[in-house]
Motif scaffolding. Structure first.
Motif, PDB file in Angstrom:
ATOM      1  N   TYR A 223      25.835 -13.893  76.252  1.00 48.79           N
ATOM      2  CA  TYR A 223      27.146 -14.313  75.748  1.00 48.79           C
ATOM      3  C   TYR A 223      27.896 -13.030  75.437  1.00 48.79           C
ATOM      4  CZ  TYR A 223      30.645 -15.934  72.404  1.00 48.79           C
ATOM      5  OH  TYR A 223      31.823 -16.174  71.735  1.00 48.79           O
TER       6      TYR A 223
ATOM      7  N   ALA B 281      31.605 -11.251  74.174  1.00 48.04           N
ATOM      8  CA  ALA B 281      32.920 -11.391  73.541  1.00 48.04           C
ATOM      9  C   ALA B 281      33.571 -10.014  73.483  1.00 48.04           C
ATOM     10  CB  ALA B 281      32.787 -11.978  72.139  1.00 48.04           C
TER      11      ALA B 281
ATOM     12  N   PHE C  96      38.486  -8.334  82.740  1.00 51.23           N
ATOM     13  CA  PHE C  96      37.396  -9.275  82.963  1.00 51.23           C
ATOM     14  C   PHE C  96      36.049  -8.656  82.653  1.00 51.23           C
ATOM     15  CE2 PHE C  96      38.640  -7.192  86.857  1.00 51.23           C
ATOM     16  CZ  PHE C  96      37.451  -6.798  87.454  1.00 51.23           C
TER      17      PHE C  96
ATOM     18  N   ASN D 298      33.237 -16.059  85.671  1.00 52.54           N
ATOM     19  CA  ASN D 298      34.600 -16.546  85.503  1.00 52.54           C
ATOM     20  C   ASN D 298      35.041 -16.329  84.058  1.00 52.54           C
ATOM     21  OD1 ASN D 298      37.032 -17.751  85.967  1.00 52.54           O
ATOM     22  ND2 ASN D 298      36.255 -19.833  85.931  1.00 52.54           N
ATOM     23  N   ALA D 299      35.245 -15.086  83.678  1.00 49.72           N
ATOM     24  CA  ALA D 299      35.647 -14.744  82.306  1.00 49.72           C
ATOM     25  C   ALA D 299      36.704 -13.659  82.391  1.00 49.72           C
ATOM     26  CB  ALA D 299      34.451 -14.276  81.494  1.00 49.72           C
ATOM     27  N   GLN D 300      37.965 -14.074  82.378  1.00 48.30           N
ATOM     28  CA  GLN D 300      39.066 -13.140  82.577  1.00 48.30           C
ATOM     29  C   GLN D 300      40.220 -13.473  81.649  1.00 48.30           C
ATOM     30  OE1 GLN D 300      40.116 -12.419  86.647  1.00 48.30           O
ATOM     31  NE2 GLN D 300      42.204 -11.839  86.140  1.00 48.30           N
ATOM     32  N   SER D 301      40.955 -12.447  81.228  1.00 45.70           N
ATOM     33  CA  SER D 301      42.176 -12.618  80.443  1.00 45.70           C
ATOM     34  C   SER D 301      43.322 -11.940  81.182  1.00 45.70           C
ATOM     35  CB  SER D 301      42.026 -11.968  79.063  1.00 45.70           C
ATOM     36  OG  SER D 301      41.026 -12.614  78.329  1.00 45.70           O
TER      37      SER D 301
ATOM     38  N   THR E 233      38.528 -11.869  75.432  1.00 49.23           N
ATOM     39  CA  THR E 233      37.863 -12.481  76.578  1.00 49.23           C
ATOM     40  C   THR E 233      36.460 -12.867  76.142  1.00 49.23           C
ATOM     41  OG1 THR E 233      39.073 -10.938  78.012  1.00 49.23           O
ATOM     42  CG2 THR E 233      37.291 -12.191  79.025  1.00 49.23           C
ATOM     43  N   VAL E 234      36.070 -14.090  76.454  1.00 49.42           N
ATOM     44  CA  VAL E 234      34.739 -14.585  76.096  1.00 49.42           C
ATOM     45  C   VAL E 234      34.127 -15.218  77.338  1.00 49.42           C
ATOM     46  CG1 VAL E 234      33.479 -16.213  74.656  1.00 49.42           C
ATOM     47  CG2 VAL E 234      35.432 -15.000  73.717  1.00 49.42           C
ATOM     48  N   GLY E 235      32.841 -14.997  77.547  1.00 45.07           N
ATOM     49  CA  GLY E 235      32.173 -15.614  78.686  1.00 45.07           C
ATOM     50  C   GLY E 235      30.688 -15.356  78.660  1.00 45.07           C
TER      51      GLY E 235
ATOM     52  N   TYR F 178      33.518  -4.158  80.798  1.00 47.47           N
ATOM     53  CA  TYR F 178      34.822  -4.802  80.650  1.00 47.47           C
ATOM     54  C   TYR F 178      35.800  -3.966  81.455  1.00 47.47           C
ATOM     55  CZ  TYR F 178      38.572  -7.444  78.374  1.00 47.47           C
ATOM     56  OH  TYR F 178      39.641  -8.268  78.108  1.00 47.47           O
TER      57      TYR F 178
END
Length: 129
Positions: A30, A32, A55, A65-68, A83-85, A97
């Motif tokens: 996980y 963050a 991302f 699939n974790a993008q801002s 961004t969280v994923g 990142y």
């Protein structure tokens, strides 16, 4: 794992802004990330700019699939980005990142960046033997 970072991305470039050390355990993490983003002109003056996207990825190229995606609107030159994923990596890989600055004239800066990665699923712990 936790790391702090930040940095800049020139117009139309992609840059790793933060990176963990190599992870000891394979599995699903996980992740963050939080930071402040701003665009500056060539004189170091904050401007409204963008777009940009950041991302979570890995040094080996795993992209979940974790993008801002963001821009800085007029009169608000610094915006918070989070961004969280989850990402699954092998032992020895690093979690990164990465940001892509799609603005064709201004530099993207990320400050106060913190990346935290917590192992939530390790395949060797799931074997009942």
């Amino acid at each position: 794992y936790s790391t702090q970072g930040g940095g800049s991305a020139a117009p139309d470039t992609s840059v790793v802004m933060a990176k963990t050390g190599n992870v000891a355990g394979a599995g699903t993490y996980y992740v963050a990330v939080s930071a402040n983003a701003e665009f500056l002109n060539g004189y170091g003056v904050p401007v409204s700019g963008g777009p940009a996207g950041c991302f979570i990825t890995s040094a080996s190229g795993v992209i979940p699939n974790a993008q801002s995606n963001f821009s800085t609107p007029e009169y608000l030159t610094t915006v918070p980005v989070s961004t969280v994923g989850v990402i699954t990596v092998n032992a020895g890989d690093a979690i990164e990142y990465k940001c892509t600055n799609n603005d064709n004239g201004y530099f993207l800066y990320l400050t106060n960046l913190t990346l935290t990665a917590i192992l939530i699923n390790n395949p060797s712990f799931n074997n009942p033997d």
